[in-house]
Design a protein around this motif. Structure first.
Motif, PDB file in Angstrom:
ATOM      1  N   PHE A 192       0.846  -1.192   0.000  1.00 42.56           N
ATOM      2  CA  PHE A 192       0.000   0.000   0.000  1.00 42.56           C
ATOM      3  C   PHE A 192       0.883   1.244   0.000  1.00 42.56           C
ATOM      4  CE2 PHE A 192      -2.694  -3.291   1.779  1.00 42.56           C
ATOM      5  CZ  PHE A 192      -3.912  -3.061   1.136  1.00 42.56           C
ATOM      6  N   ALA A 195      -0.965   5.368   2.318  1.00 43.31           N
ATOM      7  CA  ALA A 195      -2.149   4.714   2.894  1.00 43.31           C
ATOM      8  C   ALA A 195      -1.995   4.570   4.395  1.00 43.31           C
ATOM      9  CB  ALA A 195      -2.352   3.346   2.251  1.00 43.31           C
ATOM     10  N   PRO A 197      -1.262   2.934   7.686  1.00 42.25           N
ATOM     11  CA  PRO A 197      -0.433   1.768   8.034  1.00 42.25           C
ATOM     12  C   PRO A 197      -1.215   0.679   8.737  1.00 42.25           C
ATOM     13  CG  PRO A 197       0.060   3.647   9.452  1.00 42.25           C
ATOM     14  CD  PRO A 197      -0.826   4.156   8.360  1.00 42.25           C
ATOM     15  N   THR A 199      -4.072  -0.375   7.583  1.00 42.25           N
ATOM     16  CA  THR A 199      -4.941  -0.994   6.577  1.00 42.25           C
ATOM     17  C   THR A 199      -4.811  -2.510   6.591  1.00 42.25           C
ATOM     18  OG1 THR A 199      -4.854   0.928   5.120  1.00 42.25           O
ATOM     19  CG2 THR A 199      -5.391  -1.174   4.096  1.00 42.25           C
ATOM     20  N   THR A 205       3.332  -0.994   4.054  1.00 39.91           N
ATOM     21  CA  THR A 205       2.717   0.277   3.690  1.00 39.91           C
ATOM     22  C   THR A 205       3.813   1.335   3.651  1.00 39.91           C
ATOM     23  OG1 THR A 205       0.588  -0.275   4.694  1.00 39.91           O
ATOM     24  CG2 THR A 205       1.061   2.054   4.371  1.00 39.91           C
ATOM     25  N   GLU A 207       4.267   5.294   3.632  1.00 39.89           N
ATOM     26  CA  GLU A 207       3.528   6.530   3.905  1.00 39.89           C
ATOM     27  C   GLU A 207       4.309   7.764   3.466  1.00 39.89           C
ATOM     28  OE1 GLU A 207       1.100   7.205   7.632  1.00 39.89           O
ATOM     29  OE2 GLU A 207       2.588   5.736   8.314  1.00 39.89           O
TER      30      GLU A 207
END
Length: 390
Positions: A192, A195, A197, A199, A205, A207
């Motif tokens: 991701f 997004a 973290p 999720t 993820t 960021e």
């Protein structure tokens, strides 16, 4: 692949079973081309020349004096290629180079159980920020032999479907909104980007520090003496916009600012932004500084200001976010928060490549953002009735 491929076939036996391809010679102009007998007169309709026949593995085998099975082993990857002697392997590769032969990727990928492609899912394929992300993804994926497909409009059902087919080896899901956060199969390699973290804690993820960037923008305007701030925020539910909004509200409260806020749909582009900005700026108590959730919205503010006879920055300070190409092209150039989209794409693609190799991927801290100061902001002048400090 024939059973004989289990060990290197005898070169003498294989050369008898594979026809030797004639060495390529200089090719003359194709029939029907200008300047050759039978070519159509100038101005007359001609025909496309017949397609040139591509060399095959059989041609390479014949020229190298080996079997097709040996050619397949040489081009099947490092593990299979080690089953062929160095001398034979080099002879096969030299024959392939001289013929201009390229092994079919589809066959290799079928044997490996891979498609060689990854999907980059973005909210809006026309959004200029996602072009920056794609540039980074494409650059890094190329280092790992991966091709990139980019598309938008993916909901949770279509992402799950993409994950369960053989079309893609893995997924990069950028700036997902709530409708995309369905359950992906546990065995799907996915990363991701930009997004939450939380999720999916089982997946990496990457960021961006959008909160830090937004705070820098608010503090910049407050430092110029602006006490009443306009805010054009995205109406989308993506985590990144929720974080921006929360950071804006927190900074504005701490600094004691008055806020006038309107929502705008980023997917509708500059026309929607211009319309919303016009409503904001025609107010009798209009703010004299505006912060936008992206640079396209900021360009809509420029347009609305011009229609109302307002000058940037003499009458209106404007700050954007993303730092896409349009920011430097506006007149005056736009002060904006740089979100490092290329780095986001590179880091995400590297993480996904690691997952595809079966490696554990370490978490990375949020990527730093920065405020790019240009000419679209100026000090508030309270003596002229503009944003007097309190």
């Amino acid at each position: 692949m024939p059973d004989s491929a289990a060990s290197e076939p005898s070169d003498s036996a294989s050369s008898a079973s594979a026809p030797v391809a004639p060495a390529p010679g200089p090719a003359g102009p194709p029939p029907g081309s200008p300047g050759t007998p039978g070519s159509p007169a100038e101005g007359e309709a001609g025909t496309w020349p017949a397609p040139v026949r591509r060399p095959t593995g059989r041609d390479v085998a014949g020229l190298a004096g080996v079997s097709q099975a040996t050619v397949s082993l040489v081009f099947s990857g490092a593990e299979a290629g080690r089953r062929v002697s160095d001398a034979t392997r080099e002879r096969v590769r030299e024959a392939a180079r001289s013929l201009g032969y390229r092994p079919q990727a589809a066959g290799r990928q079928l044997r490996l159980g891979r498609s060689g492609m990854i999907l980059l899912a973005v909210p809006n394929i026309l959004g200029p920020f996602f072009g920056r992300v794609l540039e980074g993804v494409h650059e890094e994926a190329g280092r790992h032999g991966l091709a990139v497909v980019v598309s938008s409009g993916w909901g949770s059902a279509t992402l799950a479907e993409a994950a369960t087919t053989s079309r893609f080896d893995g997924l990069l899901i950028c700036s997902p909104d709530d409708s995309q956060l369905g359950e992906l199969p546990a065995d799907t390699p996915a990363v991701f980007l930009d997004a939450d973290p939380g999720t999916d804690r089982a997946r990496p993820t990457v960021e961006l520090d959008v909160a830090g960037g937004m705070r820098a923008a608010v503090e910049h305007l407050a430092g110029l003496g602006h006490r009443r701030i306009g805010r054009l925020r995205s109406t989308h539910s993506a985590y990144t916009f929720r974080v921006r909004q929360a950071a804006f509200e927190r900074a504005a409260t701490e600094l004691g600012l008055d806020v006038v806020e309107l929502g705008v749909s980023l997917n509708e582009g500059q026309p929607a932004a211009r319309s919303v900005a016009y409503r904001l700026l025609e107010r009798p108590d209009r703010p004299h500084a505006v912060i936008c959730d992206d640079d396209v919205v900021a360009s809509g503010v420029y347009q609305a200001a011009a229609e109302l006879g307002l000058r940037v920055p003499a009458d209106l300070s404007v700050v954007g976010m993303d730092n896409v190409a349009v920011a430097a092209l506006l007149a005056p150039p736009l002060t904006t928060v740089d979100l490092p989209g290329e780095e986001l794409g590179r880091v995400g693609a590297a993480a996904l490549a690691g997952l595809l190799r079966g490696e554990r991927v370490s978490p990375v801290p949020p990527l730093a953002t920065s405020l790019v100061l240009r000419s679209s902001t100026a000090p508030a002048v309270g003596a002229k009735g503009r944003d007097a400090t309190r």
